[in-house]
Design a protein around this motif. Structure first.
Motif, PDB file in Angstrom:
ATOM      1  N   LYS A 146       2.281  -0.820  -2.276  1.00 21.43           N
ATOM      2  CA  LYS A 146       2.603  -2.031  -3.023  1.00 21.43           C
ATOM      3  C   LYS A 146       3.665  -2.743  -2.140  1.00 21.43           C
ATOM      4  O   LYS A 146       4.085  -3.926  -2.309  1.00 21.43           O
ATOM      5  N   ASP A 147       4.500  -2.157  -1.213  1.00 20.46           N
ATOM      6  CA  ASP A 147       5.435  -2.605  -0.270  1.00 20.46           C
ATOM      7  C   ASP A 147       4.856  -3.943   0.426  1.00 20.46           C
ATOM      8  O   ASP A 147       3.900  -4.044   1.014  1.00 20.46           O
ATOM      9  N   ARG A 148       5.637  -5.026   0.187  1.00 10.64           N
ATOM     10  CA  ARG A 148       5.125  -6.412   0.579  1.00 10.64           C
ATOM     11  C   ARG A 148       4.820  -6.276   2.025  1.00 10.64           C
ATOM     12  O   ARG A 148       3.760  -6.732   2.461  1.00 10.64           O
ATOM     13  N   ASN A 149       5.683  -5.824   2.881  1.00  7.89           N
ATOM     14  CA  ASN A 149       5.462  -5.864   4.458  1.00  7.89           C
ATOM     15  C   ASN A 149       4.336  -4.813   4.838  1.00  7.89           C
ATOM     16  O   ASN A 149       3.296  -5.370   5.463  1.00  7.89           O
ATOM     17  N   LEU A 150       4.080  -3.743   3.949  1.00 12.78           N
ATOM     18  CA  LEU A 150       2.892  -2.803   4.378  1.00 12.78           C
ATOM     19  C   LEU A 150       1.721  -3.535   4.048  1.00 12.78           C
ATOM     20  O   LEU A 150       0.842  -3.637   4.922  1.00 12.78           O
ATOM     21  N   SER A 156      -4.516  -2.023   2.721  1.00 14.06           N
ATOM     22  CA  SER A 156      -4.441  -0.901   1.877  1.00 14.06           C
ATOM     23  C   SER A 156      -4.936   0.251   2.886  1.00 14.06           C
ATOM     24  O   SER A 156      -5.331   0.118   3.879  1.00 14.06           O
ATOM     25  N   LEU A 157      -4.968   1.373   2.185  1.00 14.36           N
ATOM     26  CA  LEU A 157      -5.635   2.582   2.877  1.00 14.36           C
ATOM     27  C   LEU A 157      -6.960   2.338   3.230  1.00 14.36           C
ATOM     28  O   LEU A 157      -7.684   1.747   2.504  1.00 14.36           O
ATOM     29  N   GLN A 158      -7.192   3.009   4.482  1.00 13.05           N
ATOM     30  CA  GLN A 158      -8.690   3.079   4.968  1.00 13.05           C
ATOM     31  C   GLN A 158      -9.572   4.081   4.268  1.00 13.05           C
ATOM     32  O   GLN A 158      -8.860   5.074   3.823  1.00 13.05           O
ATOM     33  N   ALA A 212       4.873   0.510   8.209  1.00 12.77           N
ATOM     34  CA  ALA A 212       4.031   1.577   8.005  1.00 12.77           C
ATOM     35  C   ALA A 212       4.910   2.793   7.448  1.00 12.77           C
ATOM     36  O   ALA A 212       4.477   3.768   6.740  1.00 12.77           O
ATOM     37  N   PHE A 213       6.171   2.543   7.600  1.00 12.17           N
ATOM     38  CA  PHE A 213       7.171   3.535   7.334  1.00 12.17           C
ATOM     39  C   PHE A 213       7.193   4.082   5.691  1.00 12.17           C
ATOM     40  O   PHE A 213       7.326   5.214   5.356  1.00 12.17           O
ATOM     41  N   PRO A 214       6.944   3.308   4.696  1.00 15.16           N
ATOM     42  CA  PRO A 214       6.830   3.754   3.280  1.00 15.16           C
ATOM     43  C   PRO A 214       5.723   4.809   3.113  1.00 15.16           C
ATOM     44  O   PRO A 214       6.028   5.695   2.266  1.00 15.16           O
TER      45      PRO A 214
END
Length: 223
Positions: A146-150, A156-158, A212-214
């Motif tokens: 849910k991190d805004r930047n991610l 979302s996840l592939q 992508a860090f979160p």
């Protein structure tokens, strides 16, 4: 990094994937490979500013081999048509080696840049650990996604290779079962490198990796 020269070299190689052509163009390859290594070295330093765990990653080991292993290649010539690298805290590139969550990118012969973060097809024991963590508590992963930047950068996840049925030992009634069915925990985005300078490429990669860090941090918390 001479981005346009790299894209041109890979495009020509895709049309002439043979040892004779490569031998004639090896000076071009050597220069581009050195520039790519310098880029990865700078990326490790830049990523370390927000993820100190990768500070000791060896840039030479982060680069993937360019020569294809012809014992296992069913098609294509002796050379890959991508320049690629995977930056991890362990210094190991491949999930099968226990590399863990990675910052990955490659540039291909079509002039495309793929940037990814997470774990692609982790080995069975590692995949079980991730699934058991999700069974206990999926809040950390959901918060990361849910991190805004991610979300803005990757979506979302592939879901490539997702199981049709729950893995053995997991109830189909679990609220997080759709996440547990995943075989990879990775996000990625793909864009053209057309018009990018070396400085702009580095800036874009660092921005994407930071976003992508979160997910990387959540995966790394699973022991």
């Amino acid at each position: 990094m001479h981005v346009r020269d790299l894209a041109q070299f890979l495009a020509e190689l895709s049309e002439n994937n043979n040892r004779a052509w490569f031998a004639m163009n090896k000076p071009r390859y050597d220069l581009l490979r050195l520039e790519f290594l310098e880029l990865v070295t700078e990326l490790i330093k830049g990523i370390s500013a927000f993820d100190p765990a990768v500070a000791n990653c060896n840039p030479k080991k982060a680069l993937f081999r360019f020569h294809r292993d012809m014992r296992f290649a069913r098609e294509g010539g002796p050379y890959k048509t991508t320049f690629s690298a995977s930056i991890t805290s362990s210094g190991l590139k491949r999930p099968s080696q226990g590399g863990g969550p990675a910052y990955y990118f490659h540039i291909d012969a079509n002039g495309s840049l793929l940037v990814a973060g997470g774990e692609y097809m982790p080995p069975a024991d590692r995949l079980r650990a991730i699934r058991f963590q999700l069974e206990k508590n999926e809040v950390g992963l959901i918060a990361a996604l849910k991190d805004r930047n991610l979300k803005k950068t990757f979506g979302s996840l592939q879901e490539e290779g997702k199981l049709l049925r729950p893995p053995k030992g997991f109830s189909p009634d679990l609220p997080q079962i759709e996440l547990i069915k995943l075989k990879s925990f990775i996000v990625w985005t793909e864009n053209s490198i057309g018009g990018l300078s070396g400085a702009a490429l580095k800036k874009q990669l660092l921005s994407n990796f930071r976003h992508a860090f979160p997910l990387i941090a959540w995966l790394r918390s699973i022991k």
